[in-house]
Write a protein that holds these residues in place. Structure first.
Motif, PDB file in Angstrom:
ATOM      1  N   PHE A 119      21.595  18.366 -19.337  1.00 28.61           N
ATOM      2  CA  PHE A 119      20.541  17.677 -20.083  1.00 28.61           C
ATOM      3  C   PHE A 119      19.888  18.576 -21.136  1.00 28.61           C
ATOM      4  CE2 PHE A 119      19.537  14.656 -16.256  1.00 28.61           C
ATOM      5  CZ  PHE A 119      20.840  14.198 -16.314  1.00 28.61           C
ATOM      6  N   TYR A 120      20.156  19.858 -21.083  1.00 26.91           N
ATOM      7  CA  TYR A 120      19.624  20.767 -22.113  1.00 26.91           C
ATOM      8  C   TYR A 120      20.094  20.336 -23.497  1.00 26.91           C
ATOM      9  CZ  TYR A 120      18.081  25.275 -24.070  1.00 26.91           C
ATOM     10  OH  TYR A 120      17.446  26.264 -24.788  1.00 26.91           O
ATOM     11  N   ALA A 121      21.274  19.704 -23.556  1.00 24.24           N
ATOM     12  CA  ALA A 121      21.785  19.215 -24.841  1.00 24.24           C
ATOM     13  C   ALA A 121      20.891  18.145 -25.444  1.00 24.24           C
ATOM     14  CB  ALA A 121      23.203  18.658 -24.660  1.00 24.24           C
ATOM     15  N   TRP A 122      20.035  17.529 -24.622  1.00 19.18           N
ATOM     16  CA  TRP A 122      19.161  16.474 -25.123  1.00 19.18           C
ATOM     17  C   TRP A 122      18.122  16.988 -26.121  1.00 19.18           C
ATOM     18  CZ3 TRP A 122      17.523  13.407 -20.066  1.00 19.18           C
ATOM     19  CH2 TRP A 122      18.684  12.883 -19.467  1.00 19.18           C
ATOM     20  N   TYR A 123      17.770  18.276 -26.016  1.00 16.53           N
ATOM     21  CA  TYR A 123      16.699  18.758 -26.902  1.00 16.53           C
ATOM     22  C   TYR A 123      16.857  20.204 -27.377  1.00 16.53           C
ATOM     23  CZ  TYR A 123      14.280  21.368 -23.093  1.00 16.53           C
ATOM     24  OH  TYR A 123      13.924  22.236 -22.097  1.00 16.53           O
ATOM     25  N   ALA A 124      17.925  20.871 -26.999  1.00 16.15           N
ATOM     26  CA  ALA A 124      18.090  22.268 -27.396  1.00 16.15           C
ATOM     27  C   ALA A 124      18.088  22.442 -28.914  1.00 16.15           C
ATOM     28  CB  ALA A 124      19.393  22.826 -26.809  1.00 16.15           C
ATOM     29  N   HIS A 125      18.757  21.519 -29.625  1.00 17.43           N
ATOM     30  CA  HIS A 125      18.797  21.606 -31.090  1.00 17.43           C
ATOM     31  C   HIS A 125      17.472  21.208 -31.741  1.00 17.43           C
ATOM     32  CE1 HIS A 125      23.376  21.396 -30.778  1.00 17.43           C
ATOM     33  NE2 HIS A 125      23.132  22.483 -31.474  1.00 17.43           N
ATOM     34  N   MET A 126      16.573  20.634 -30.966  1.00 20.34           N
ATOM     35  CA  MET A 126      15.265  20.234 -31.502  1.00 20.34           C
ATOM     36  C   MET A 126      14.222  21.333 -31.376  1.00 20.34           C
ATOM     37  SD  MET A 126      14.912  16.340 -30.041  1.00 20.34           S
ATOM     38  CE  MET A 126      16.214  15.112 -30.291  1.00 20.34           C
ATOM     39  N   LEU A 127      14.448  22.258 -30.475  1.00 22.51           N
ATOM     40  CA  LEU A 127      13.424  23.253 -30.159  1.00 22.51           C
ATOM     41  C   LEU A 127      12.968  24.101 -31.351  1.00 22.51           C
ATOM     42  CD1 LEU A 127      14.492  24.483 -26.607  1.00 22.51           C
ATOM     43  CD2 LEU A 127      12.386  23.279 -27.232  1.00 22.51           C
ATOM     44  N   PRO A 128      13.875  24.639 -32.188  1.00 18.69           N
ATOM     45  CA  PRO A 128      13.383  25.448 -33.305  1.00 18.69           C
ATOM     46  C   PRO A 128      12.438  24.681 -34.230  1.00 18.69           C
ATOM     47  CG  PRO A 128      15.713  25.862 -32.951  1.00 18.69           C
ATOM     48  CD  PRO A 128      15.351  24.697 -32.077  1.00 18.69           C
ATOM     49  N   LEU A 129      12.748  23.420 -34.519  1.00 18.34           N
ATOM     50  CA  LEU A 129      11.862  22.631 -35.383  1.00 18.34           C
ATOM     51  C   LEU A 129      10.535  22.367 -34.700  1.00 18.34           C
ATOM     52  CD1 LEU A 129      12.720  19.735 -37.748  1.00 18.34           C
ATOM     53  CD2 LEU A 129      10.887  19.410 -36.086  1.00 18.34           C
ATOM     54  N   LEU A 130      10.571  21.996 -33.430  1.00 23.11           N
ATOM     55  CA  LEU A 130       9.325  21.749 -32.705  1.00 23.11           C
ATOM     56  C   LEU A 130       8.473  23.000 -32.639  1.00 23.11           C
ATOM     57  CD1 LEU A 130      10.646  19.538 -29.759  1.00 23.11           C
ATOM     58  CD2 LEU A 130       9.249  18.784 -31.686  1.00 23.11           C
ATOM     59  N   LEU A 131       9.110  24.140 -32.398  1.00 22.65           N
ATOM     60  CA  LEU A 131       8.376  25.406 -32.336  1.00 22.65           C
ATOM     61  C   LEU A 131       7.798  25.769 -33.693  1.00 22.65           C
ATOM     62  CD1 LEU A 131      10.859  27.359 -30.063  1.00 22.65           C
ATOM     63  CD2 LEU A 131       8.489  26.802 -29.478  1.00 22.65           C
ATOM     64  N   PHE A 132       8.533  25.481 -34.745  1.00 25.99           N
ATOM     65  CA  PHE A 132       8.053  25.789 -36.092  1.00 25.99           C
ATOM     66  C   PHE A 132       6.813  24.972 -36.442  1.00 25.99           C
ATOM     67  CE2 PHE A 132       8.276  24.568 -40.679  1.00 25.99           C
ATOM     68  CZ  PHE A 132       7.798  25.761 -41.184  1.00 25.99           C
ATOM     69  N   TYR A 133       6.827  23.684 -36.114  1.00 26.19           N
ATOM     70  CA  TYR A 133       5.705  22.820 -36.469  1.00 26.19           C
ATOM     71  C   TYR A 133       4.541  22.902 -35.488  1.00 26.19           C
ATOM     72  CZ  TYR A 133       7.841  20.534 -40.471  1.00 26.19           C
ATOM     73  OH  TYR A 133       8.378  20.278 -41.708  1.00 26.19           O
ATOM     74  N   ALA A 134       4.784  23.351 -34.269  1.00 29.79           N
ATOM     75  CA  ALA A 134       3.709  23.452 -33.282  1.00 29.79           C
ATOM     76  C   ALA A 134       2.651  24.441 -33.759  1.00 29.79           C
ATOM     77  CB  ALA A 134       4.270  23.896 -31.936  1.00 29.79           C
ATOM     78  N   ARG A 135       1.405  24.098 -33.549  1.00 30.37           N
ATOM     79  CA  ARG A 135       0.299  24.970 -33.970  1.00 30.37           C
ATOM     80  C   ARG A 135       0.039  26.001 -32.878  1.00 30.37           C
ATOM     81  NH1 ARG A 135      -4.901  22.258 -36.089  1.00 30.37           N
ATOM     82  NH2 ARG A 135      -5.127  24.341 -36.979  1.00 30.37           N
TER      83      ARG A 135
END
Length: 313
Positions: A247-263
């Motif tokens: 299930f890591y494939a569900w969001y692994a590619h999303m993490l860098p963008l989420l981390l970048f935009y997270a305050r």
């Protein structure tokens, strides 16, 4: 198609090459999303740095990889050709149910981009394409298909859980725990839809609802599309009944963008990626690794809820 291309599943090496191509294709689509979302190049190496993700794609050959390629293609289409996004999203759902986590976000984007008309048309496309895919199974085994294809009451095997190992077996299998997670998921989606997502566009939820009833189309930025879709998926991950290793494939590619935009402070954002990657590479999972994953998820969620606009920090 994969069955035929691999001599009815006998040629594992060929399957690995096909999944390698699928991995590269997914990476290409994700990079296009990141370019539209204006994520700096310094964050991009994280997209291909995960040991666990490589294992999922090239060694384990899980169908999660196929579903996520179509899901990312749908997200890319939303910022370019929204009329194709519903079909792509539905095809992804037909392969893996987890893509349903992004449906609330998709409905929000369709409403933002084309109002009631686009939202209604794309919802109909999703429903009709699901019916077409299901038709052969409904014709032969209607009861079994309806009972099994969308089994929301499924019980997960404690042996493979990555996120809730620290709970213990009895708590993990309790109905009350499952209901609590479902309520929490609904509340987080409500906060995203009522507060965070409208804030990305600079409009209130009421203004967005009113605009949707007007016969006009609006351009929704690629950054807004990515943040809305990725955050909806992420809260589903945080509240998941169980996370197995694939299930890591569900969001692994999303993490860098989420981390970048997270305050959040940049050192903390990088530490969160390392913590999440570490937790997913511990096998079998331990109480410590699952607690670490939960802590990282909650911290990232806190940063996501503080996002004020779909612009770089």
């Amino acid at each position: 198609a994969l069955w035929t291309a691999t001599d009815e599943g006998a040629d594992v090496r060929r399957a690995q090459y096909l999944f390698m191509l699928m991995y590269l294709a997914t990476l290409g689509v994700v990079l296009a999303i990141y370019r539209g979302a204006r994520v700096p190049p310094v964050w991009l190496p994280l997209l291909s740095a995960s040991r666990r993700l490589h294992s999922i794609y090239v060694l384990r050959l899980f169908n999660d990889a196929v579903a996520m390629l179509l899901a990312y293609a749908a997200i890319l289409a939303m910022s370019r050709q929204p009329r194709w996004s519903g079909l792509l999203l539905s095809l992804a759902i037909s392969i893996k149910m987890n893509v349903q986590l992004m449906l609330p976000a998709a409905a929000f984007i369709w409403w933002r981009a084309g109002g009631l008309r686009l939202a209604a048309v794309q919802t109909a496309v999703v429903a009709l394409s699901q019916a077409v895919v299901a038709a052969p199974f409904l014709a032969a085994y209607p009861h079994e298909y309806l009972a099994g294809a969308f089994d929301y009451g499924r019980k997960f095997n404690y042996t493979w859980t990555v996120n809730w190992r620290f709970l213990g077996l009895s708590a993990f299998e309790s109905r009350a725990w499952a209901q609590l997670l479902l309520v929490l998921h609904a509340l987080l989606l409500a906060v995203l839809a009522a507060v965070v997502w409208p804030r990305l566009s600079g409009h209130s939820l009421w203004q967005i609802l009113r605009q949707g009833f007007r016969r006009s189309t609006r351009r929704v930025s690629a950054a807004e599309v990515a943040v809305v879709m990725f955050t909806a998926n992420f809260v589903g991950i945080v509240c998941a009944r169980s996370l197995h290793y694939q299930f890591y494939a569900w969001y692994a590619h999303m993490l860098p963008l989420l981390l970048f935009y997270a305050r959040l402070p940049t050192p903390l954002r990088l530490a969160l990626w390392l913590a999440i990657e570490y937790a997913w590479n511990v096998f079998p999972s331990t109480s410590f690794s699952s607690l670490l994953l939960l802590a990282a998820h909650i911290t990232l969620l806190f940063g996501i809820l503080r996002i004020r606009h779909a612009k770089p920090n």
